[in-house]
Motif scaffolding. Structure first.
Motif: not given
Length: 359
Positions: A318-327
């Motif tokens: 989730s942390k990596v996803f938010k860093k990449e996508v913003g959500l």
């Protein structure tokens, strides 16, 4: 092994020296002479590092003998053996190239001190040579042309400073360096049109050696310039296909490099140059693209999507996803659902012209 010559017409004196040298590790007496004439023959055929020379050796002028030895082997340490009362001549001999002197009867501790001192100095030179070789190979591996050329010249000078007349040793060292260069070329995906080796063995001087050595290094860089583009394109294409096939399995730079027979360092540098993104970030981006696809098209829980993409910790995913996508993944899925609902609603309320009627 530290080789020593003994030149003294006093047999007892030579025997006493030999007994002392037997107690010093890594030293060996490789020749003995009791006259100047015998000494010249010995010098011509021996490979040595230190000479103990009686200042009163018969049959040859000692000053001439010192100059002759230094000309044939500049790194030879010449220790004069002399009696009291010969200081004026000793100082002249020192000016002509002798390195030190011992007064008869000499003490064992004085000989041990001299030999260990010169052994230490020569060992230090060998360490410096090893460091120069390491730096030279590192510059070639990084394809740093200017520094590679500078270090090639420094390396040539050091080899001849340490092994001035030992052409066998220089030849062995050159072959070892060529083997290391060949390995670097292979790791960097560079395939020369000929086998990289030191195939010429001649008793050349430093200038001749340096020219030949630099010419070989020049050939390496010429091949780099001429053949890199096609090989690089093929390597990157192969790596991209490998990533697409394996990125969901936890792919590593090392595994990808092994797949295309390149070193991880070289592949990392090449990947960044060609795609303007480093390998790790590219793989992470592909995973996030897949994650978005799964969030958009399936009802899989976030934890299952994380495991599907080889993330063992959902929170880290989730942390990596938010860093990449913003959500966060949940926020992204919610937004996608809202957009779909809004789109459906717009479709249901869109007016369509049918003849004279709006439906």
């Amino acid at each position: 092994m530290y080789n020593i010559l003994l030149i003294d017409d006093e047999i007892i004196s030579m025997e006493a020296l030999k007994v002392i040298f037997e107690q010093i590790e890594n030293t060996a007496v490789v020749g003995e002479a009791t006259s100047g004439k015998m000494a010249k023959r010995l010098i011509e055929k021996s490979n040595w590092h230190m000479t103990f020379l009686d200042i009163n050796i018969p049959g040859e002028d000692v000053i001439f003998l010192i100059k002759y030895m230094k000309r044939r082997n500049p790194k030879n340490r010449i220790i004069l053996l002399t009696d009291y009362g010969s200081y004026d001549f000793v100082f002249k001999a020192l000016e002509m190239g002798a390195d030190s002197y011992l007064l008869k009867p000499y003490k064992q501790k004085d000989i041990l001190h001299l030999v260990n001192m010169y052994l230490s100095e020569d060992h230090s030179q060998s360490i410096n040579l090893d460091q120069t070789i390491e730096r030279f190979l590192a510059y070639v591996a990084k394809e740093d042309y200017n520094n590679s050329m500078k270090m090639a010249k420094t390396l040539s000078a050091q080899l001849f400073s340490i092994y001035e007349n030992d052409h066998d040793k220089i030849h062995v060292m050159a072959k070892s360096i060529m083997k290391a260069l060949d390995s670097i070329c292979h790791q960097n995906g560079l395939f020369l049109s000929y086998k990289l080796e030191w195939d010429m063995y001649t008793e050349m001087d430093m200038n001749g050696f340096e020219k030949k050595f630099i010419r070989l290094v020049e050939d390496i860089f010429a091949t780099i310039r001429n053949s890199k583009s096609d090989q690089e394109i093929k390597a990157i294409q192969s790596v991209l296909k490998y990533i697409e096939k394996n990125y969901q399995k936890g792919i590593t730079l090392e595994a990808a490099a092994e797949h295309v027979h390149l070193s991880p360092y070289y592949l990392s540098k090449l990947f960044k140059k060609e795609l303007d993104i480093n390998f790790v970030n590219y793989v992470s981006k592909r995973k996030m693209d897949k994650a978005k696809e799964l969030l958009e098209t399936t009802d899989l829980p976030v934890i299952n999507i994380a495991m599907e993409l080889n993330y063992q910790e959902p929170n880290y995913f989730s942390k990596v996803f938010k860093k990449e996508v913003g959500l966060t993944p949940s926020e992204y899925r919610k937004k996608v659902v809202e957009l779909e609902q809004k789109t459906d609603s717009m479709k249901r309320h869109t007016t369509i012209l049918n003849g004279n009627w709006f439906i």
